[in-house]
Design an enzyme around this catalytic site. Structure first.
Site, PDB file in Angstrom:
ATOM      1  N   SER A 272       7.919   3.968  -6.768  1.00 29.57           N
ATOM      2  CA  SER A 272       8.064   2.215  -6.829  1.00 29.57           C
ATOM      3  C   SER A 272       7.589   1.270  -7.330  1.00 29.57           C
ATOM      4  O   SER A 272       6.975   1.592  -8.385  1.00 29.57           O
ATOM      5  CB  SER A 272       7.180   2.683  -5.639  1.00 29.57           C
ATOM      6  OG  SER A 272       7.263   1.693  -4.873  1.00 29.57           O
TER       7      SER A 272
ATOM      8  N   TYR B 266      -1.806   2.594  -1.836  1.00 33.35           N
ATOM      9  CA  TYR B 266      -0.546   2.915  -1.478  1.00 33.35           C
ATOM     10  C   TYR B 266      -0.271   2.680  -3.599  1.00 33.35           C
ATOM     11  O   TYR B 266       0.671   3.578  -4.083  1.00 33.35           O
ATOM     12  CB  TYR B 266       1.139   2.269  -1.428  1.00 33.35           C
ATOM     13  CG  TYR B 266       2.042   2.451  -1.153  1.00 33.35           C
ATOM     14  CD1 TYR B 266       2.493   4.432  -1.002  1.00 33.35           C
ATOM     15  CD2 TYR B 266       3.398   1.550  -1.662  1.00 33.35           C
ATOM     16  CE1 TYR B 266       4.178   4.349  -1.483  1.00 33.35           C
ATOM     17  CE2 TYR B 266       4.689   2.004  -2.094  1.00 33.35           C
ATOM     18  CZ  TYR B 266       5.083   3.426  -2.386  1.00 33.35           C
ATOM     19  OH  TYR B 266       6.073   3.588  -1.853  1.00 33.35           O
TER      20      TYR B 266
END
Length: 248
Positions: free
Chosen positions: A133, A146
């Protein structure tokens, strides 16, 4: 008769994983669809003439069962299973949510890669694609757990590439920015549709799962000597993590 090359896609029950399974099947691969939700992957496998294997990447026993189903020869592994849970600042974050994100985004990659490396090596032409990501490249508020986990995904990928140098295995990472899928933001915000929709509010044409799947299939179909180290892919409306064009 030419035997189809085999690919494994984890987290194949929805979103980027399901789209990637379809894209690889369209490119000629026999795709092993691995995920926890068996009904979904069975339907997907039937659609693309693939194989459904129920698998929880955070369980080493479950992953070993996946390796048994795959067999001795594997050409492509897409470590896609992942997720974000919660949006609290570091000060009030739930350690259990952070632990769950590390389990799936980092240890899940470890479990599956360890179990399937022998088959990738045996193929003589293996490829590992880890789905990271843009959160694995820059921090932002409310996403400490995250971003930490996805930074972990990136570093695992880089380490693998160093350790496997000289072997017939390529190692890549695809790092998407804003991707609108059915479930990612809903899971992150514990089913709160209003919060999930707000992430993409006013953003013209965010990425969709098929965009990322197309990139993964492109990597998987490059010549054997070509390694795409990393591919960062964002929608045109997102110049950076904190720079997003919104209308209205």
């Amino acid at each position: 008769m030419t035997t189809r090359r085999t690919a494994v896609v984890t987290g194949a029950s929805s979103g980027i994983g399901a789209a990637t399974a379809r894209a690889l099947a369209a490119a000629g691969f026999r795709v092993v669809c691995a995920a926890r939700r068996r009904d979904r992957i069975q339907a997907l496998a039937a659609e693309i003439d693939g194989v459904a294997v129920t698998c929880d990447v955070t369980s080493s026993d479950s992953v070993l069962a996946l390796a048994h189903e795959v067999g001795e020869d594997l050409h492509v592994l897409v470590n896609n299973a992942g997720g974000a849970f919660g949006s609290s600042p570091v000060e009030s974050a739930d350690p259990d949510q952070w632990r769950a994100m590390y389990e799936v985004n980092v240890l899940g990659v470890l479990h599956v890669t360890q179990a399937l490396l022998p088959a990738l090596r045996a193929s003589g032409d293996g490829l590992i694609v880890n789905v990271g990501s843009t959160a694995g490249r820059i921090a932002y508020e409310g996403a400490g757990g995250y971003t930490a986990a996805k930074h972990g995904t990136q570093v695992v990928t880089e380490t693998l590439r160093l350790e496997l140098c000289g072997e017939p295995i390529r190692v890549s990472e695809v790092a998407p920015g804003m991707v609108r899928t059915d479930e990612f933001s809903l899971v992150r915000f514990d089913g709160d549709r209003e919060k999930a929709d707000a992430v993409y509010a006013g953003v013209p044409d965010p990425l969709v799962a098929e965009d990322v799947a197309d990139a993964i299939a492109w990597i998987a179909t490059r010549p054997s000597h070509v390694n795409i180290d990393e591919l960062v892919i964002r929608p045109r409306a997102q110049a950076a993590q904190h720079k997003v064009h919104r209308t209205g």
